[in-house]
Design a protein around this motif. Structure first.
Motif, PDB file in Angstrom:
ATOM      1  N   ARG A   1      42.227  27.272  44.141  1.00 58.24           N
ATOM      2  CA  ARG A   1      42.852  28.495  43.652  1.00 58.24           C
ATOM      3  C   ARG A   1      43.838  28.183  42.535  1.00 58.24           C
ATOM      4  NH1 ARG A   1      43.950  30.054  49.800  1.00 58.24           N
ATOM      5  NH2 ARG A   1      41.947  30.997  50.338  1.00 58.24           N
ATOM      6  N   GLY A   2      43.598  28.763  41.399  1.00 60.52           N
ATOM      7  CA  GLY A   2      44.444  28.522  40.247  1.00 60.52           C
ATOM      8  C   GLY A   2      43.908  27.438  39.346  1.00 60.52           C
ATOM      9  N   SER A   3      43.322  26.388  39.940  1.00 61.77           N
ATOM     10  CA  SER A   3      42.820  25.281  39.117  1.00 61.77           C
ATOM     11  C   SER A   3      41.373  25.492  38.698  1.00 61.77           C
ATOM     12  CB  SER A   3      42.961  23.962  39.876  1.00 61.77           C
ATOM     13  OG  SER A   3      42.250  24.012  41.099  1.00 61.77           O
ATOM     14  N   SER A   4      40.512  25.861  39.656  1.00 57.72           N
ATOM     15  CA  SER A   4      39.090  26.082  39.356  1.00 57.72           C
ATOM     16  C   SER A   4      38.708  27.554  39.368  1.00 57.72           C
ATOM     17  CB  SER A   4      38.218  25.331  40.370  1.00 57.72           C
ATOM     18  OG  SER A   4      38.440  23.948  40.293  1.00 57.72           O
ATOM     19  N   ILE A   5      39.354  28.324  40.242  1.00 60.74           N
ATOM     20  CA  ILE A   5      39.117  29.772  40.338  1.00 60.74           C
ATOM     21  C   ILE A   5      40.464  30.473  40.270  1.00 60.74           C
ATOM     22  CG2 ILE A   5      38.090  31.665  41.655  1.00 60.74           C
ATOM     23  CD1 ILE A   5      36.554  29.648  43.293  1.00 60.74           C
ATOM     24  N   SER A   6      40.560  31.500  39.420  1.00 62.35           N
ATOM     25  CA  SER A   6      41.783  32.302  39.349  1.00 62.35           C
ATOM     26  C   SER A   6      41.445  33.771  39.553  1.00 62.35           C
ATOM     27  CB  SER A   6      42.482  32.120  38.003  1.00 62.35           C
ATOM     28  OG  SER A   6      43.113  30.857  37.928  1.00 62.35           O
ATOM     29  N   LEU A   7      42.424  34.494  40.050  1.00 61.99           N
ATOM     30  CA  LEU A   7      42.252  35.928  40.316  1.00 61.99           C
ATOM     31  C   LEU A   7      43.236  36.735  39.479  1.00 61.99           C
ATOM     32  CD1 LEU A   7      41.118  38.306  42.098  1.00 61.99           C
ATOM     33  CD2 LEU A   7      43.024  37.827  43.664  1.00 61.99           C
ATOM     34  N   ILE A   8      42.735  37.747  38.789  1.00 61.94           N
ATOM     35  CA  ILE A   8      43.590  38.750  38.150  1.00 61.94           C
ATOM     36  C   ILE A   8      43.470  40.008  39.000  1.00 61.94           C
ATOM     37  CG2 ILE A   8      44.106  40.068  36.063  1.00 61.94           C
ATOM     38  CD1 ILE A   8      42.556  37.959  34.475  1.00 61.94           C
ATOM     39  N   PRO A   9      44.507  40.339  39.790  1.00 59.13           N
ATOM     40  CA  PRO A   9      44.403  41.471  40.722  1.00 59.13           C
ATOM     41  C   PRO A   9      44.565  42.809  40.027  1.00 59.13           C
ATOM     42  CG  PRO A   9      46.536  40.434  40.934  1.00 59.13           C
ATOM     43  CD  PRO A   9      45.780  39.629  39.920  1.00 59.13           C
TER      44      PRO A   9
ATOM     45  N   GLN B   1      43.338  26.580  32.970  1.00 59.22           N
ATOM     46  CA  GLN B   1      42.019  26.730  32.355  1.00 59.22           C
ATOM     47  C   GLN B   1      40.897  26.632  33.401  1.00 59.22           C
ATOM     48  OE1 GLN B   1      41.531  24.185  28.919  1.00 59.22           O
ATOM     49  NE2 GLN B   1      43.578  24.666  28.148  1.00 59.22           N
ATOM     50  N   PRO B   2      40.866  27.580  34.347  1.00 55.06           N
ATOM     51  CA  PRO B   2      39.875  27.515  35.430  1.00 55.06           C
ATOM     52  C   PRO B   2      38.462  27.749  34.917  1.00 55.06           C
ATOM     53  CG  PRO B   2      40.960  29.637  35.439  1.00 55.06           C
ATOM     54  CD  PRO B   2      41.675  28.803  34.412  1.00 55.06           C
ATOM     55  N   ALA B   3      37.504  27.313  35.717  1.00 57.28           N
ATOM     56  CA  ALA B   3      36.097  27.525  35.364  1.00 57.28           C
ATOM     57  C   ALA B   3      35.688  28.977  35.556  1.00 57.28           C
ATOM     58  CB  ALA B   3      35.208  26.616  36.200  1.00 57.28           C
ATOM     59  N   LEU B   4      36.366  29.685  36.506  1.00 56.36           N
ATOM     60  CA  LEU B   4      35.987  31.054  36.855  1.00 56.36           C
ATOM     61  C   LEU B   4      37.226  31.914  37.007  1.00 56.36           C
ATOM     62  CD1 LEU B   4      33.881  33.190  37.918  1.00 56.36           C
ATOM     63  CD2 LEU B   4      34.316  32.250  40.210  1.00 56.36           C
ATOM     64  N   ILE B   5      37.214  33.070  36.383  1.00 51.51           N
ATOM     65  CA  ILE B   5      38.250  34.078  36.596  1.00 51.51           C
ATOM     66  C   ILE B   5      37.613  35.287  37.266  1.00 51.51           C
ATOM     67  CG2 ILE B   5      39.766  35.769  35.486  1.00 51.51           C
ATOM     68  CD1 ILE B   5      40.481  33.693  33.422  1.00 51.51           C
ATOM     69  N   ILE B   6      38.192  35.705  38.389  1.00 47.83           N
ATOM     70  CA  ILE B   6      37.766  36.940  39.052  1.00 47.83           C
ATOM     71  C   ILE B   6      38.748  38.028  38.651  1.00 47.83           C
ATOM     72  CG2 ILE B   6      37.381  38.098  41.256  1.00 47.83           C
ATOM     73  CD1 ILE B   6      36.781  35.333  42.456  1.00 47.83           C
ATOM     74  N   ALA B   7      38.286  39.022  37.928  1.00 50.96           N
ATOM     75  CA  ALA B   7      39.122  40.129  37.461  1.00 50.96           C
ATOM     76  C   ALA B   7      38.771  41.367  38.286  1.00 50.96           C
ATOM     77  CB  ALA B   7      38.901  40.380  35.976  1.00 50.96           C
ATOM     78  N   ASP B   8      39.631  41.693  39.247  1.00 55.01           N
ATOM     79  CA  ASP B   8      39.358  42.781  40.185  1.00 55.01           C
ATOM     80  C   ASP B   8      40.071  44.046  39.726  1.00 55.01           C
ATOM     81  OD1 ASP B   8      38.719  44.388  42.296  1.00 55.01           O
ATOM     82  OD2 ASP B   8      39.709  43.192  43.831  1.00 55.01           O
ATOM     83  N   GLU B   9      39.333  44.954  39.076  1.00 51.60           N
ATOM     84  CA  GLU B   9      39.907  46.186  38.524  1.00 51.60           C
ATOM     85  C   GLU B   9      41.179  45.866  37.730  1.00 51.60           C
ATOM     86  OE1 GLU B   9      38.437  49.038  38.708  1.00 51.60           O
ATOM     87  OE2 GLU B   9      37.308  49.203  40.575  1.00 51.60           O
ATOM     88  N   PRO B  10      41.129  44.939  36.759  1.00 54.57           N
ATOM     89  CA  PRO B  10      42.353  44.427  36.149  1.00 54.57           C
ATOM     90  C   PRO B  10      43.089  45.424  35.264  1.00 54.57           C
ATOM     91  CG  PRO B  10      40.447  43.615  34.962  1.00 54.57           C
ATOM     92  CD  PRO B  10      39.924  44.345  36.164  1.00 54.57           C
ATOM     93  N   THR B  11      42.444  46.536  34.915  1.00 54.20           N
ATOM     94  CA  THR B  11      43.098  47.477  33.996  1.00 54.20           C
ATOM     95  C   THR B  11      43.132  48.899  34.522  1.00 54.20           C
ATOM     96  OG1 THR B  11      41.010  47.909  32.815  1.00 54.20           O
ATOM     97  CG2 THR B  11      42.388  46.112  31.982  1.00 54.20           C
TER      98      THR B  11
ATOM     99  N   GLU C   1      30.132  33.404  30.553  1.00 57.04           N
ATOM    100  CA  GLU C   1      29.431  34.667  30.773  1.00 57.04           C
ATOM    101  C   GLU C   1      30.331  35.644  31.534  1.00 57.04           C
ATOM    102  OE1 GLU C   1      24.938  35.960  32.132  1.00 57.04           O
ATOM    103  OE2 GLU C   1      25.962  34.424  33.306  1.00 57.04           O
ATOM    104  N   VAL C   2      30.124  36.951  31.274  1.00 57.29           N
ATOM    105  CA  VAL C   2      30.814  38.006  32.013  1.00 57.29           C
ATOM    106  C   VAL C   2      29.778  38.761  32.842  1.00 57.29           C
ATOM    107  CG1 VAL C   2      32.241  40.081  31.902  1.00 57.29           C
ATOM    108  CG2 VAL C   2      32.524  38.283  30.175  1.00 57.29           C
TER     109      VAL C   2
ATOM    110  N   GLY D   1      35.576  28.852  27.442  1.00 59.17           N
ATOM    111  CA  GLY D   1      34.272  28.826  28.100  1.00 59.17           C
ATOM    112  C   GLY D   1      34.325  29.257  29.545  1.00 59.17           C
ATOM    113  N   THR D   2      35.345  30.031  29.909  1.00 59.10           N
ATOM    114  CA  THR D   2      35.534  30.467  31.291  1.00 59.10           C
ATOM    115  C   THR D   2      34.528  31.549  31.652  1.00 59.10           C
ATOM    116  OG1 THR D   2      37.895  30.025  31.053  1.00 59.10           O
ATOM    117  CG2 THR D   2      37.228  31.380  32.920  1.00 59.10           C
ATOM    118  N   ALA D   3      33.955  31.436  32.845  1.00 58.91           N
ATOM    119  CA  ALA D   3      33.104  32.504  33.367  1.00 58.91           C
ATOM    120  C   ALA D   3      33.992  33.590  33.960  1.00 58.91           C
ATOM    121  CB  ALA D   3      32.171  31.954  34.434  1.00 58.91           C
ATOM    122  N   VAL D   4      33.579  34.849  33.817  1.00 56.01           N
ATOM    123  CA  VAL D   4      34.369  35.982  34.307  1.00 56.01           C
ATOM    124  C   VAL D   4      33.527  36.833  35.237  1.00 56.01           C
ATOM    125  CG1 VAL D   4      35.675  38.047  33.682  1.00 56.01           C
ATOM    126  CG2 VAL D   4      35.795  36.017  32.214  1.00 56.01           C
TER     127      VAL D   4
END
Length: 559
Positions: free
Chosen positions: A100-108, A184-194, A47-48, A217-220
């Motif tokens: 960090r990186g394994s279960s949750i990742s951040l795209i700054p 392949q983390p379960a959650l990606i946090i995309a903080d203003e990625p674009t 889900e996003v 199947g990653t949550a965003v």
């Protein structure tokens, strides 16, 4: 509970992430300020969920708390953060390193400042593999190339050996995505990625995140101030204001019938979510006179190698702007927009062609004649945070052009400054303050007042609203329209935000690699573009399509 309902509950997927009544405070000395208050939401696999709101609303702080990246003076006061059912809200930073990186990742947000300039791209992608996986050097290098290929980088073996400064902004953001999905983390946090990317690159990056979401199947968790992007990309929306969630729900439902006044105002202020209405624009009184004429203008720059051909920034560009109207220059970074503005302002000279401002060819002027001509054409910069002298009061900032061009008494200057401050709706009592004491919108009003105090005929607005939140941006755009109606101003509006361009412009030029590929009145250009590049730009505009969002929600499948 019926058996069917019991089975439905039993088979429902467990949330990847769940926040329950989370409150966050920042400490300064002996004082504590609550910046996030009792925030609750969850995200299911695949889900996003988008957090939207203005700067300072608490959305980024909330996202940072999930991954343990709050500032040193910030902490979670109460509530819980569950990752796959485990409460991680009180975990130490060292313990969170395992996630960090394994279960949750951040795209700054900023790809330029988020990569290490002294390490190759391959080394930085490999780093997360080194920390969390036992792999041979050969297998790790192969995985790096595989990841760079997966995110769509051309020549991945070569890119892995390059440094960040050798890549474009879109390429750097793809590298950050490669790092984010490496395990392949379960959650990606995309903080203003674009937010730092051009509209076409933005679409490609968001399409890529969507593909990866469906594949793994990653949550965003998508943090953004761009409501149109959130409307287009998110399954559910949370609207933040002053640390509180104003409302949340399925995207289509929130957009169709927002419950809070604040949410309704946000949607009203978002250009891409608001139909263009002619009444919002000033209309010249049957004027056919041109305030700006650009005729066959070309500009080249040397690349430093005498054997290499010069870079052609502008190639035979021509257009004219009727007095009292707004003409927009659109195109991606490197298209020539800002170069053309600098030529019109006399900061640079063209290699060929003519640039008339109020009937005078700027390209032929120099010295005092050029200085005097600049009274007729003034510039408002993109960033109100960087364009004002931090050591001067606002009064001094606005007054300075008068000191440079006129011999006026102190009382006359004060009268003029007060009049122009009133014209841009800047309270007189603020004039003795310094720029750091003002909001972004107030600073941009100061920049407008400084540009207008010489009573110019033309304003060049170089991304003048792009650094502002949607509500503040709407206020400044309304002010620009009112000023144009009252003073008969002509605007050259430079922007990559095509939704805003459509709202405020009468005519448009589309630039691509220094060439003007489309030109005409705004309605014709947006409804029937003649060039394939323009069509691609327009197709990349994020906007609200009720049918698209409804179909997305209705056909949702969790992988």
């Amino acid at each position: 509970m019926s058996q069917a309902k019991f089975n439905s509950v039993l088979n429902a997927p467990q949330p990847v992430l769940e926040l329950k009544d989370v409150s966050i405070v920042y400490r300064s000395g002996h004082q504590s300020t609550r910046v996030v208050e009792q925030v609750s939401f969850s995200i299911l696999p695949g889900e996003v969920v988008a957090l939207v709101g203005e700067s300072g609303s608490g959305k980024t702080t909330t996202a940072q708390s999930i991954i343990g990246l709050l500032a040193e003076n910030g902490h979670i006061e109460n509530g819980s953060i569950l990752l796959n059912g485990t409460d991680i809200s009180r975990w130490s930073s060292r313990r969170l390193d395992s996630l960090r990186g394994s279960s949750i990742s951040l795209i700054p947000q900023d790809p330029t400042s988020s990569l290490n300039p002294v390490k190759t791209v391959g080394e930085q992608v490999a780093e997360v593999l080194k920390i969390h996986r036992k792999m041979s050097r050969r297998d790790r290098d192969a995985r790096v190339v595989e990841l760079l290929t997966r995110v769509g980088l051309s020549h991945p073996e070569q890119r892995a050996k390059q440094f960040p400064h050798q890549l474009s902004g879109g390429m750097k953001q793809r590298v950050l995505i490669a790092i984010a999905i490496a395990l392949q983390p379960a959650l990606i946090i995309a903080d203003e990625p674009t937010s730092a990317l051009d509209v076409r690159v933005q679409k490609r990056i968001l399409d890529l995140i969507d593909e990866l979401r469906l594949e793994f199947g990653t949550a965003v968790l998508f943090v953004t101030h761009d409501l149109a992007l959130a409307a287009e990309r998110a399954d559910r929306l949370l609207v933040f204001r002053k640390g509180k969630v104003q409302e949340q729900g399925i995207t289509a439902e929130v957009l169709r019938s927002p419950k809070s006044d604040y949410t309704r105002q946000l949607f009203t202020d978002a250009p891409a979510l608001t139909p263009r209405t002619g009444s919002a624009l000033s209309r010249p009184a049957q004027s056919t006179e041109s305030a700006i004429v650009v005729r066959n203008v070309s500009k080249h720059f040397s690349l430093g190698d005498k054997n290499a051909p010069a870079f052609r920034a502008l190639d035979n560009v021509s257009f004219q702007v009727t007095r009292g109207t707004t003409h927009s220059l659109v195109g991606e970074s490197g298209s020539g927009k800002t170069t053309l503005a600098r030529l019109l302002l006399g900061f640079q000279r063209p290699d060929g062609g003519q640039l008339f401002v109020d009937g005078v060819d700027i390209a032929l002027l120099s010295g005092e004649a050029l200085r005097q001509a600049r009274r007729k054409i003034q510039l408002v910069y993109q960033n109100p945070f960087a364009s004002l002298d931090p050591s001067q009061t606002l009064f001094k900032v606005i007054e300075e052009p008068l000191l440079n061009f006129y011999k006026l008494s102190r009382e006359e200057r004060q009268t003029r400054v007060h009049e122009i401050a009133d014209r841009v709706a800047l309270p007189i009592e603020l004039l003795q303050r310094k720029p750091h004491e003002l909001s972004g919108g107030q600073r941009q009003r100061v920049a407008l007042a400084r540009a207008l105090i010489l009573e110019p005929q033309v304003l060049v607005l170089d991304e003048a609203t792009s650094a502002l939140d949607v509500t503040v941006q709407a206020q400044i755009l309304r002010l620009l329209v009112q000023l144009q109606q009252d003073l008969g101003l002509t605007y050259l509006f430079i922007s990559h935000d095509l939704a805003t361009v459509r709202q405020i412009s009468h005519s448009v030029s589309v630039l691509n690699q220094g060439k003007q590929v489309d030109y005409g009145d705004v309605e014709s250009l947006f409804s029937a573009p003649t060039d394939a590049y323009t069509r691609e730009l327009l197709s990349a505009i994020p906007g609200f399509s009720p049918l698209h969002v409804a179909e997305r929600s209705a056909t949702k499948e969790f992988v």
